[in-house]
Design an enzyme around this catalytic site. Structure first.
Site, mmCIF file in Angstrom:
data_model
loop_
_atom_site.group_PDB
_atom_site.id
_atom_site.type_symbol
_atom_site.label_atom_id
_atom_site.label_comp_id
_atom_site.label_asym_id
_atom_site.label_seq_id
_atom_site.Cartn_x
_atom_site.Cartn_y
_atom_site.Cartn_z
ATOM 1 N NE ARG A 217 -1.928 2.101 3.619
ATOM 2 C CZ ARG A 217 -2.535 2.623 4.686
ATOM 3 N NH1 ARG A 217 -3.765 2.263 5.002
ATOM 4 N NH2 ARG A 217 -1.914 3.497 5.464
ATOM 5 C CE1 TYR B 207 -5.028 6.338 7.879
ATOM 6 C CE2 TYR B 207 -4.657 5.918 5.539
ATOM 7 C CZ TYR B 207 -4.804 5.454 6.835
ATOM 8 O OH TYR B 207 -4.696 4.119 7.083
ATOM 9 C CG ASP C 131 -6.958 3.637 3.332
ATOM 10 O OD1 ASP C 131 -8.072 4.083 2.980
ATOM 11 O OD2 ASP C 131 -6.732 3.173 4.477
ATOM 12 C CG HIS D 251 -8.461 6.885 6.072
ATOM 13 N ND1 HIS D 251 -9.088 7.558 7.094
ATOM 14 C CD2 HIS D 251 -7.959 5.756 6.628
ATOM 15 C CE1 HIS D 251 -8.949 6.859 8.222
ATOM 16 N NE2 HIS D 251 -8.286 5.760 7.954
ATOM 17 C CD GLU E 261 -8.061 0.496 2.911
ATOM 18 O OE1 GLU E 261 -7.092 -0.108 2.401
ATOM 19 O OE2 GLU E 261 -8.123 0.777 4.111
ATOM 20 C CD GLU F 260 -10.060 1.137 7.583
ATOM 21 O OE1 GLU F 260 -9.259 0.616 6.798
ATOM 22 O OE2 GLU F 260 -9.785 2.130 8.274
ATOM 23 N NE ARG G 296 -9.711 -2.064 4.106
ATOM 24 C CZ ARG G 296 -8.596 -2.454 4.730
ATOM 25 N NH1 ARG G 296 -7.988 -3.568 4.374
ATOM 26 N NH2 ARG G 296 -8.095 -1.721 5.703
ATOM 27 C CD GLU H 164 -4.453 -2.464 6.655
ATOM 28 O OE1 GLU H 164 -5.647 -2.645 6.996
ATOM 29 O OE2 GLU H 164 -3.947 -1.342 6.570
ATOM 30 C CD1 TRP I 19 -8.022 12.108 10.006
ATOM 31 C CD2 TRP I 19 -8.566 10.027 10.634
ATOM 32 N NE1 TRP I 19 -6.860 11.416 10.152
ATOM 33 C CE2 TRP I 19 -7.158 10.133 10.530
ATOM 34 C CE3 TRP I 19 -9.135 8.800 10.987
ATOM 35 C CZ2 TRP I 19 -6.300 9.063 10.789
ATOM 36 C CZ3 TRP I 19 -8.301 7.741 11.243
ATOM 37 C CH2 TRP I 19 -6.887 7.881 11.160
#
Ligand code: EZ4
Ligand code: CO
Length: 403
Positions: free
Chosen positions: A148, A160, A211, A213, A237, A263, A284, A340, A403
């Site tokens: 990643r 991030y 990612d 995020h 992601e 996630e 995820r 991950e 975030w």
């Protein structure tokens, strides 16, 4: 009949905070479950200590499914990260116990191995593009086949996924949340250039992941996915906040870049339409935040019907107990995609002695009965709870962003 004699909620901070549930049976068998919810640790500790431990004592530890149903349906108040993490801890500990009683590693209880090992991706990051490229090279040399890539967007301090120093990436810091600026425009202009730089230097013989995020609207994510198509990412992601399942349909209509999400989703209901309407490629969800091995397996079985594969979250805030449980599940399920693997600080492994091993880009569980993780109380006692918050993002005009 063996019964649950004791359930202890253990809080320690060896490098970062972890909450662990340890269940002991009347036969003296112990099982561990991770109960860590980054930045909200004590809410889960209280849910366990004040509300679940009294329900556990005296129960039959062999009845994993019944206990899951009792804690989920029996609570009336369903889903959500605090509840599902607490249930997960109980469930994981009971699988650990069942394995130890049977004398089998947990993956054998789940049907045995479906593959030789668990393909993992590592995290490469750096303050700028040259530093990122060095980090990709480091991971490749360590044997990772999947990486990643994240780097700082110029003009966006605290982007991030960027390491502030050496060691393991940890976004939670400070006794109050760090407030970090965000610019979608700057990110959208910059991210494709550094991902292209990784492909240019390392070629296509490497799985490349990124990612987002949760930072983009659906149409912005569609634009990014389209622009990244020539780079053939393994996945993009969390392109947009995950709770809006319908939003993924719009992204899907515009791009073939594979999408991973889940996630921070905690139940099968939170991923139901993402899966059944084929809005994502990888789900995820994790053992620790999505109700334990029992519920995660149910999610992945649903996903298998729709050719959606697993890609479980594995950041440092998931303890080695979670990571071991994840590797057992990943080894057994038919529709595993990738796992991950961020790794943990050295002190973390002094508290959680894990028998999971890494070789040639894959993780392998031990053949020890249960999960194969031991908890060292003496070492844990040296690391008292240390309150920390995840950051908050603000747009350049000062308004709060995801975030
Ligand atoms: O921000 O685990 O893919 N990994 C991630 C993580 C999450 C943290 C939140 O606790 O997005 O870094
Ligand atoms: Co993520």
């Amino acid at each position: 009949m063996s019964t649950i004699e004791r359930a202890e909620v253990l809080v320690t901070s060896p490098g970062r905070n972890y909450v662990t549930l340890r269940i002991t049976t009347s036969d003296g068998v112990t099982g561990l479950g991770d109960a860590t919810l980054n930045g909200r640790e004590l809410a889960v500790a209280s849910y366990l200590q004040d509300h679940l431990v009294p329900l556990l004592v005296g129960r039959d530890p062999a009845r994993i499914e019944d206990t899951w149903q009792y804690l989920y349906r029996g609570a009336y108040w369903r889903r959500g990260p605090v509840t599902m993490t607490a249930i997960a801890a109980v469930d994981t500990a009971l699988w650990d116990i069942k394995g130890k009683v049977a004398g089998l590693p947990v993956y054998q209880l789940l049907g045995g191995r479906s593959r030789e090992g668990v393909l993992v991706y590592g995290h490469a990051s750096g303050a700028d593009v040259p530093a990122l490229l060095d980090d990709v090279a480091r991971l490749r040399d360590e044997g990772y086949h999947a990486i990643r890539a994240q780097t700082a967007v110029p003009g966006v301090a605290g982007t991030y996924g960027v390491y502030s120093g050496s060691g393991v990436y940890e976004p939670a810091k400070g006794s109050l949340p760090d407030e970090q600026p965000w610019s979608t425009e700057k990110y959208l202009d910059f991210a494709p250039t550094y991902l292209a730089a990784v492909r240019e230097k390392f070629g296509f013989d490497l799985h490349l992941l990124h990612d987002v995020h949760h930072r983009l609207t659906p149409i912005e994510a569609a634009r990014l996915g389209k622009e990244l198509e020539p780079l053939r990412l393994f996945w993009m992601e969390d392109p947009t906040p995950a709770e809006d399942q319908e939003a993924f349909r719009l992204i899907r209509q515009h791009t073939t870049t594979p999408i991973a999400v889940g996630e921070n989703l905690t139940s099968i209901w939170d991923v139901q339409h993402l899966i059944t309407e084929r809005l994502v490629d990888y789900v995820r969800t994790t053992v620790v935040h999505a109700g334990g091995i029992t519920h995660l397996r149910r999610i992945f079985d649903l996903a298998a019907l729709y050719q959606v594969r697993s890609g479980s979250h594995g950041a440092g805030d998931l303890s080695p107990v979670s990571m071991a449980a994840a590797v057992h599940v990943d080894l057994a399920i038919p529709n595993f995609g990738i796992q991950e693997h961020m790794g943990h600080a050295g002190q973390t492994y002094d508290v959680f002695r894990s028998e999971v091993t890494f070789s040639d880009g894959m993780l392998h569980p031990s053949d020890a009965p249960g999960l194969g993780v031991e908890y060292d109380d003496e070492v844990a006692a040296r690391f008292p709870y240390d309150p920390k918050y995840l950051p908050v993002a603000r747009r350049l005009d000062g308004s709060v962003h995801d975030w």
